[in-house]
Scaffold this active site. Structure first.
Site, mmCIF file in Angstrom:
data_model
loop_
_atom_site.group_PDB
_atom_site.id
_atom_site.type_symbol
_atom_site.label_atom_id
_atom_site.label_comp_id
_atom_site.label_asym_id
_atom_site.label_seq_id
_atom_site.Cartn_x
_atom_site.Cartn_y
_atom_site.Cartn_z
ATOM 1 N N LYS A 216 -1.366 -4.404 10.137
ATOM 2 C CA LYS A 216 -0.229 -4.066 9.846
ATOM 3 C C LYS A 216 0.238 -3.255 10.848
ATOM 4 O O LYS A 216 -0.487 -2.252 11.048
ATOM 5 C CB LYS A 216 -0.493 -3.421 8.764
ATOM 6 N N CYS B 103 0.812 4.227 10.564
ATOM 7 C CA CYS B 103 1.075 4.942 9.669
ATOM 8 C C CYS B 103 1.806 5.865 10.436
ATOM 9 O O CYS B 103 1.698 6.777 11.737
ATOM 10 C CB CYS B 103 -0.032 5.870 8.725
ATOM 11 N N GLY C 68 9.061 -5.634 3.486
ATOM 12 C CA GLY C 68 10.274 -4.223 4.316
ATOM 13 C C GLY C 68 11.049 -4.004 3.340
ATOM 14 O O GLY C 68 12.487 -5.256 3.086
ATOM 15 N N GLY C 69 11.992 -4.146 1.922
ATOM 16 C CA GLY C 69 12.902 -3.656 1.519
ATOM 17 C C GLY C 69 13.004 -4.615 0.683
ATOM 18 O O GLY C 69 14.717 -5.314 0.201
ATOM 19 N N SER D 7 1.043 -1.079 0.284
ATOM 20 C CA SER D 7 0.237 -0.487 0.165
ATOM 21 C C SER D 7 0.560 0.881 -0.413
ATOM 22 O O SER D 7 1.865 0.451 0.794
ATOM 23 C CB SER D 7 -1.205 0.026 1.519
ATOM 24 N N THR E 238 6.428 1.863 7.673
ATOM 25 C CA THR E 238 7.814 2.040 7.706
ATOM 26 C C THR E 238 8.858 2.280 9.468
ATOM 27 O O THR E 238 7.837 2.422 10.005
ATOM 28 C CB THR E 238 8.144 3.843 6.469
ATOM 29 N N ALA F 295 6.557 11.643 3.687
ATOM 30 C CA ALA F 295 6.080 11.940 4.852
ATOM 31 C C ALA F 295 4.651 12.239 4.014
ATOM 32 O O ALA F 295 4.248 13.432 4.225
ATOM 33 C CB ALA F 295 6.744 12.746 5.378
ATOM 34 N N GLY G 168 7.497 -3.080 -1.439
ATOM 35 C CA GLY G 168 7.244 -1.308 -1.612
ATOM 36 C C GLY G 168 7.912 -0.551 -1.974
ATOM 37 O O GLY G 168 7.639 -0.358 -3.658
ATOM 38 N N GLY H 21 1.316 10.910 4.268
ATOM 39 C CA GLY H 21 0.842 11.704 5.412
ATOM 40 C C GLY H 21 -1.005 11.169 4.865
ATOM 41 O O GLY H 21 -1.659 11.997 4.966
#
Lengths: 243, 305
Positions: free
Chosen positions: B166, B131, B244-245, B21, B194, B70, B266, B72
């Protein structure tokens, strides 16, 4: 948009800070001046978005200023080296209007996309003129290339070391125009917005994640709602911009 | 022929590769580039009850091995997602999609999920309690087991679709939060979101990002993600969706060995828009190289012995 491997054909310093690079590769996704490419460089996670100066069937030209670690690496590239490039990104300048005498207002690195734009306008039989603004005489680049296209060019320098002393708007006096196109820094845009009397188009810059509309990293609010500088722009109509 | 299929909450995916996402919009930009039906599925842009413009720009900063964002939670709001994005999605994506949902109160999470529960395009709800870029929401719910459980219970009460939570890595004990979500009825745990980070511009002596801090993603975070997936896999019975990565087929195998049933990709999508397609193409070859016949055989494989 297309992704491809492009070969550096030439990469030369235009002066102490600006460079011109020619890349050979697929240009079929380029549809308008003012679009940009996004370059992957070894050692950096994100790509570098750089506006297109000019292009033909097999090659494209970019002009860039060395401002940080990424552009320092670009300046070291040699002919024959290859780059992973996303090409033909963004919505460029719209040139199909009824204007006859468009004025091109460029500041620093923002001059680059106006060169391809001038060629497109000339091909349409219009009579563009250009005002190119720099900080100082030593930073002047591409004014001769613009003149060689056969359009009137005025140069302005902030310190008065060449051409008209002052900013791009100080060189407006006596110029007849019925539309404008501009690319340059934000303070220049604010001065233009106070000075111009016609409709026109501004090309915007923003820190980007992807460059193709996926990450929402470069959003801006316009009179027509939220837009992505990379995908809906970078060029926006004067009428839709919120200052 | 190797078998790349995996099963998530009773649904068989052709492969475990799922764009994460926030890096894939609602799929449209990528569907212009390739047939995204090659994906296992994808997780659409974090959606909230009301439309959000998000944070001021700059929202993006680069760093070694990754990037900080960021954004948001910019999104058009759930009503517009249902009335415009999902009908458009149907024209280019023919698999159940993961609906990623965020909120600012337990009730808001539940209401957004209730509205998405009625959409046949949605196969799973991925509830983002992680988030790092909005105040008073998101991560606030994912840093306490009690709050994460409360969101889980509220969402489960309004949907029959499988619900994944998540999770944020910005906590001292991710295992306790994952277990709290499972105990509250979660059907899967996806991690990691993140890591909170920042960059400072030497010329201006100010943070690069207007919001000062943002979420770090990209290759740099992969070891942390692997460690957390490994820990959570040992603690829960529901499937773990690892991320993640991840940027290669090798990374997919590594994440599955740590315990992931499916793997999200991602930041790699933002650098290479064809990243997921390329990973899926290379997956069979990399499986053969490492002697993997059935991908499901290696889930949690690093825990054996």
């Amino acid at each position: 948009m297309n992704q491809g491997i492009y070969t550096v054909k030439s990469n030369r310093a235009l002066n102490g800070s600006y460079y011109e690079m020619r890349l050979q590769g697929d240009t079929s996704s380029v549809t308008a001046p003012g679009q940009f490419i996004n370059i992957k460089l070894d050692g950096f996670f994100l790509r570098r978005p750089i506006s297109l100066c000019d292009w033909d069937g097999q090659s494209l030209t970019i002009l860039y200023k060395v401002v940080g670690a990424g552009t320092e690496v670009m300046a070291e590239l040699r002919p024959g080296q290859t780059l992973d490039v996303l090409c033909g990104l963004g919505n460029g300048f719209q040139t199909g209007g009824s204007e006859r005498m468009p004025l091109l207002l460029g500041g620093g690195a923002g001059i680059a996309p106006l060169y391809g734009l001038a060629k497109a306008l000339l091909r349409q039989g219009k009579q563009p003129a250009a005002i190119l603004a720099f900080n100082t005489a030593a930073e002047i680049f591409y004014s001769r290339e613009f003149e060689a296209l056969g359009l009137p060019v005025r140069v302005a320098t902030a310190d008065g070391s060449a051409g008209i002393k002052g900013f791009v708007t100080d060189a407006l006096a006596g110029v007849d125009y019925d539309y404008f196109y501009t690319c340059g820094p934000m303070p220049m845009y604010r001065a233009i917005e106070r000075s111009v009397t016609t409709s026109g188009q501004y090309s915007f810059e923003e820190r980007m994640g992807c460059g193709f509309g996926a990450c929402m990293g470069c959003s801006c609010m316009t009179k027509n709602g939220s837009k992505r500088v990379c995908k809906d722009g970078p060029v926006f109509l004067r009428e839709e911009i919120i200052w | 022929m190797v078998d790349t299929r995996v099963v998530l909450n009773g649904v068989t995916l052709d492969n475990p590769v799922i764009p994460a996402s926030g890096t894939f919009g609602y799929g449209h930009e990528f569907a212009e580039l390739y047939d995204i039906n090659c994906l296992g599925t994808f997780s659409f842009k974090g959606t909230t009850l009301s439309p959000r413009f998000g944070n001021p720009t700059p929202r993006i900063a680069e760093c070694t091995g990754g990037m900080i964002n960021a954004v948001g939670l910019q999104n058009p709001g759930v009503a517009k997602v249902i009335s415009e994005e999902l009908p458009r999605l149907r024209t280019y994506f023919h698999k159940p999609v993961v609906a990623n949902v965020s909120g600012f109160s337990v009730g808001e999470y539940a209401e957004t999920c209730r509205l998405l529960d009625a959409c046949p395009e949605v196969g799973w709800l991925e509830v983002n309690v992680s988030c790092p870029n909005v105040h008073g929401g998101g991560m606030g719910f994912g840093t306490s087991p009690e709050m994460a459980a409360a969101v889980t219970r509220a969402v489960k009460a309004v949907t029959t679709k499988p619900v994944w939570l998540k999770l944020t890595p910005n906590v001292t004990d991710i295992v306790s939060i994952a277990k709290a979500c499972e105990d509250a009825g979660a059907d899967g745990i996806s991690l990691i979101n993140t890591l909170l980070g920042m960059r400072i511009d030497l010329k201006t002596r100010k943070p690069v990002i207007a919001n000062k801090m943002g979420g770090l993603s990209g290759s740099a975070v992969k070891p942390i993600a692997l460690r957390m997936v490994y820990q959570v896999y040992e603690a829960v019975k529901v499937p773990v969706i690892g991320m993640g990565g991840v940027s290669s087929a090798e990374d997919v195998l590594e994440m599955m060995l740590a315990g992931a049933t499916a793997v999200q990709v991602g930041a790699a999508n933002l650098v290479n828009p064809f990243a997921c397609r390329d990973i899926i193409k290379k997956l069979p070859c990399v499986m053969e190289k490492y002697g993997v016949e059935k991908l499901t055989d290696i889930i949690g494989g690093a825990h054996n012995g």
